[in-house]
Design a protein around this motif. Structure first.
Motif, mmCIF file in Angstrom:
data_model
loop_
_atom_site.group_PDB
_atom_site.id
_atom_site.type_symbol
_atom_site.label_atom_id
_atom_site.label_comp_id
_atom_site.label_asym_id
_atom_site.label_seq_id
_atom_site.Cartn_x
_atom_site.Cartn_y
_atom_site.Cartn_z
ATOM 1 N N LEU A 1 0.816 -1.215 0.000
ATOM 2 C CA LEU A 1 0.000 0.000 0.000
ATOM 3 C C LEU A 1 0.847 1.261 0.000
ATOM 4 C CD1 LEU A 1 -2.651 -1.072 2.680
ATOM 5 C CD2 LEU A 1 -2.946 -1.034 0.194
ATOM 6 N N TYR A 2 2.103 1.158 0.427
ATOM 7 C CA TYR A 2 2.944 2.339 0.595
ATOM 8 C C TYR A 2 3.862 2.586 -0.599
ATOM 9 C CZ TYR A 2 1.495 1.856 5.480
ATOM 10 O OH TYR A 2 0.755 1.762 6.630
ATOM 11 N N ILE A 3 4.608 1.578 -0.985
ATOM 12 C CA ILE A 3 5.680 1.771 -1.972
ATOM 13 C C ILE A 3 5.160 2.256 -3.330
ATOM 14 C CG2 ILE A 3 7.606 0.663 -3.145
ATOM 15 C CD1 ILE A 3 7.972 1.186 -0.136
ATOM 16 N N PRO A 4 4.060 1.719 -3.877
ATOM 17 C CA PRO A 4 3.597 2.231 -5.175
ATOM 18 C C PRO A 4 3.296 3.721 -5.177
ATOM 19 C CG PRO A 4 2.552 0.134 -4.691
ATOM 20 C CD PRO A 4 3.274 0.547 -3.450
ATOM 21 N N LEU A 5 2.852 4.243 -4.034
ATOM 22 C CA LEU A 5 2.550 5.671 -3.969
ATOM 23 C C LEU A 5 3.818 6.521 -3.963
ATOM 24 C CD1 LEU A 5 -0.345 5.576 -1.337
ATOM 25 C CD2 LEU A 5 -0.516 5.656 -3.830
ATOM 26 N N LEU A 6 4.933 5.927 -3.566
ATOM 27 C CA LEU A 6 6.200 6.650 -3.574
ATOM 28 C C LEU A 6 6.924 6.515 -4.915
ATOM 29 C CD1 LEU A 6 7.527 5.682 -0.021
ATOM 30 C CD2 LEU A 6 6.764 7.939 -0.744
ATOM 31 N N THR A 7 6.761 5.361 -5.562
ATOM 32 C CA THR A 7 7.510 5.124 -6.802
ATOM 33 C C THR A 7 6.766 5.564 -8.059
ATOM 34 O OG1 THR A 7 6.594 2.876 -6.963
ATOM 35 C CG2 THR A 7 8.677 3.138 -5.784
ATOM 36 N N MET A 8 5.478 5.869 -7.926
ATOM 37 C CA MET A 8 4.692 6.135 -9.130
ATOM 38 C C MET A 8 5.181 7.354 -9.912
ATOM 39 S SD MET A 8 1.189 7.589 -7.431
ATOM 40 C CE MET A 8 1.151 9.119 -6.462
ATOM 41 N N SER A 9 5.924 8.235 -9.257
ATOM 42 C CA SER A 9 6.360 9.454 -9.948
ATOM 43 C C SER A 9 7.842 9.438 -10.313
ATOM 44 C CB SER A 9 6.081 10.677 -9.064
ATOM 45 O OG SER A 9 6.814 10.599 -7.852
#
Length: 791
Positions: free
Chosen positions: A81-89
């Motif tokens: 739940l956390y990492i995709p929100l950090l790596t998406m950009s």
């Protein structure tokens, strides 16, 4: 490398000068705090409850932190739940804003761009691990003798998993200009890697590759304190795979190359990762490090010694898997890799083990298939099972075919493994208990059968209405001796069992011990003569008598200096029948085995329904030691026969149809009072004695018991009293075979069995971890963002 660090520094500025990174770290801290406090709180409640709850308070480092429902298990389940929100950009921000063209035109290589951005995520991941480390450090101080090695490997597993998710997210960010799409693709890819192990399990080579790609459960070994090169290489290779794909994706955007070349680059990365993963997961290529204090994830020295002796020749394991048995799933293609994981501790020390599965269908012994499927024959029933399990019935051996190949009737047509080594073979079974799979003790016993031709043989005397080892009635001995699906049966612990009549033959010289279990009629002169000769020659013996049959065994026991006392032992109890005696283990009994010693330290007792006391003469040829003694405060020997109502209450303990609760409720129908006038004698009365001496330079060992029910089928399944019958019964036979079996695979008790926190301190810790620390982090982040905005 300076360029890589500059890109990483710029990416970190971008992350932490926006609210999302701070928000995610704060939420992660709160979630971690709530999980840790819940686990710690449950342990504190159990500790303060005291009593029997303390018996189950052990391995607290595992329970609080590394169990699948513990701290790390819960945290790792939610990392996606956390990492995709950090790596998406990471890349999509550059492509959507057009700055990627500036990077392409600058003197910076593509690999530096990818490594720089990935390095920034590795540093962010360290912050997440640092948050988890707060609670790990707290646990080290709050758990008595915490398993620090296990906690460190769990932290390593957390970091590797975070870095793997980051590599996946970086690649997905390079595929699209839209950050939300990149995040969704990352979620989807993580989901695919979690379930890929279930694909194409029927194809051997593909099965190995899909299992390698699966991320599901990859941190389990690390969480439990075992570091393997197989697991570490998995994370490294998955990171390599997605970083390599990211590099070639960005290269494709700045080069004009044919599609074939671009595709070949992607294939080269994928194929090399799969090949290296396949090779690194082969048993002979795996390295291990057990970080637990008691080496819980490594075979014990005794088991290691046995399996090392097997390495000289290949060991073949053939699993016979019945479609109609309860354990069909264990031999299915979908369960193959789980089976391999169960064998992994043994493959670590012997890679020369091969596996094969033979699938068939036949009616299991004592099954009720025809009752549940009236009017259908066996093939029609098997067809129903086959459709339900997605199996082609024609791919299974028919009953006639499997019976021609091997006789599985003694194994009740259940899932069983046949071990073959140097022309010898033996069965290794699974069991009808929550654990199911054979433990290190049962596996080692099966291996030992392959190594030595002669196993300890226990013969049970017949001909005088003794207990039967082939029947499943309450008072019989099948569970103790040869019930294939019962883990603690002697046959599963390394013993051979048989029956013996002495009417027309002498006692064979190859037996380890002779058992006389509750004879009901006097021995014939021929039998008595042969028994005396066997004893005089130094044979090992176990005699189990019953109240009312003292005159049957006392003539034989008289020569040993032991007598079964007249009367019956009585024990006061609010809930149980007065004839149910629960004598205490002596310190000498604790020397028989480590399990008995543990039972002694836990104050566990042996249940004996309807027992007689024993008397003995000291100073004779035997060294006599009591193994079980009654509680002199509650027990006495009663000479007067019991009343009818009390006898009925006592017999209820043996009714096959009676549930334990029903027995307990009925057992108070009769009461007994101590009466010295009627000859009652109160005291610590022995119910089991051990006798030992030297005969012709050989140790002779004899057990005499005033009860035969403590080894019966019903007592081994007693649920309403926590007893030591399992451990004690097995220890008696272990003592008589000089400790050769069962194989000792015990480990020292875990020391992390208490917490140094009370309920008041727990409340203060909850405020600190759930409110104060996240609040301070939030305040720091807000101040930083405000100052940045002003600049």
């Amino acid at each position: 490398m300076k360029t890589v660090f500059r890109i990483a520094k710029a990416e970190l500025r971008s992350l932490f000068y926006s609210p999302i990174a701070w928000l995610l770290i704060i939420v992660f801290m709160i979630q971690s705090a709530l999980t840790y406090m819940d686990q710690l709180g449950n342990t504190v409640s159990q500790q303060e409850l005291g009593g029997t709850a303390l018996l189950y308070l052990d391995t607290l480092t595992f329970r609080i932190f590394t169990d699948i429902f513990g701290f790390f298990g819960s945290v790792m389940r939610n990392l996606y739940l956390y990492i995709p929100l950090l790596t998406m950009s990471l890349i999509s921000r550059e492509t959507s804003s057009g700055t990627i063209r500036l990077l392409y035109s600058s003197p910076i290589s593509v690999w530096e761009i990818v490594f720089g951005k990935y390095l920034s995520m590795m540093i962010v991941n360290l912050l997440f691990v640092g948050v988890a480390g707060i609670f790990v450090v707290s646990g080290v101080f709050q758990i008595k003798d915490a398993e620090i090695g296990m906690l460190m490997t769990a932290m390593l597993g957390l970091y590797l998993l975070l870095c793997t998710y980051a590599a996946i997210g970086l690649f997905m960010s390079s595929l699209t200009n839209y950050q939300v799409v990149a995040a969704i693709c990352t979620f989807a890819t993580i989901g695919v890697l979690s379930y890929v192990e279930t694909w194409w399990q029927g194809v051997e080579f593909v099965r190995d590759l899909t299992y390698f790609l699966s991320i599901n459960g990859r941190t389990q070994n690390l969480m439990e304190g075992l570091v393997t090169t197989k697991d570490v290489f998995y994370f490294i290779l998955i990171i390599y795979l997605f970083l390599g794909l990211s590099i070639f994706k960005l290269k494709a955007g700045m080069e004009s190359k044919p599609a074939l070349i671009k595709t070949s680059r992607y294939l080269a990365v994928v194929v090399s990762a799969l090949l290296l993963g396949y090779l690194s997961s082969r048993p002979g290529m795996i390295g291990y490090h057990d970080a637990t204090s008691n080496k819980n994830r490594t075979l014990t020295p005794n088991a290691q010694q046995i399996i090392t002796e097997l390495k000289a020749e290949p060991l073949e394991v053939i699993a016979y898997n019945n479609l109609l048995s309860n354990f069909w799933y264990m031999g299915s293609a979908q369960y193959y890799n789980k089976n391999q994981a169960l064998w992994a501790p043994y493959l670590r020390f012997d890679q020369n083990i091969t596996f094969k599965t033979v699938n068939y269908y036949d009616a299991p012994t004592d099954s009720k298939l025809f009752k549940y499927y009236p009017g259908k024959n066996l093939e029609e029933i098997a067809e129903i099972f086959a459709r339900n399990n997605n199996v082609e019935l024609k791919s299974l051996l028919k009953p006639a075919e499997i019976r021609k190949m091997i006789d599985l009737e003694p194994e009740m047509y259940q899932y069983v493994m046949l071990l073959k080594w140097k022309g010898r073979q033996t069965f290794l079974r699974v069991f009808d208990d929550p654990m199911i799979w054979p433990s290190e003790t049962e596996v080692s016993a099966a291996f030992k059968r392959l190594l030595q031709a002669k196993m300890p043989k226990i013969s049970f005397l017949t001909g005088d209405l003794e207990r039967n080892i082939h029947k499943t009635g309450d008072r019989e001995y099948k569970a103790l001796t040869n019930l294939a699906t019962f883990r603690h049966s002697l046959v599963n612990q390394g013993f051979d069992v048989d029956t013996l009549s002495l009417e027309n033959r002498e006692v064979p010289k190859d037996i380890t011990a002779l058992v006389i279990a509750d004879p009901k009629i006097a021995f014939s002169p021929a039998t008595m003569t042969r028994l005396r000769k066997y004893i005089n020659d130094g044979g090992n013996l176990l005699v189990a008598a019953e109240p009312g049959k003292q005159d049957v065994v006392n003539p034989l026991l008289k020569e040993l200096g032991v007598q079964v006392m007249q009367g019956m032992l009585i024990q006061e109890s609010k809930d149980m029948a007065p004839t149910l005696v629960t004598p205490e283990l002596t310190k000498f009994a604790g020397t028989f085995s480590k399990r008995v010693a543990e039972s002694l330290s836990d104050s566990m007792k042996v249940s004996m329904p309807g027992a007689a006391g024993l008397s003995y003469v000291s100073g004779g040829p035997f060294d006599v030691q009591p193994l079980l003694l009654t509680d002199q405060r509650l027990s006495w020997n009663r000479l007067k026969p019991l009343g009818t109502d009390i006898v009925t209450a006592s017999l209820n303990q043996q009714e096959p149809s009676a549930s334990p609760s029903a027995v307990a409720n009925r057992s108070n129908t009769g009461t007994v009072s101590f009466s010295s006038a009627e000859g009652d004698v109160r005291g610590a009365i022995p119910t089991v004695l051990s006798l030992s001496r030297k005969v012709n330079g050989k140790a002779q060992r004899i057990i005499v018991a005033g009860d035969a029910d403590f080894m019966s089928n019903v007592e081994l399944q007693r649920m309403n009293v926590r007893t030591a019958n399992f451990a004690f019964n097995t220890a008696l036979f272990s003592w008589m075979c000089d400790g050769e079996f069962p194989i000792d695979t015990s480990r020292p008790r875990a020391k992390d069995n208490r917490v140094n926190v009370n309920r008041e301190q727990l409340a203060a810790l909850r405020i600190l971890y759930v409110w104060i620390l996240p609040g301070l982090l939030m305040a720091f982040g807000v101040i930083l963002l405000i100052r940045r905005k002003r600049k």
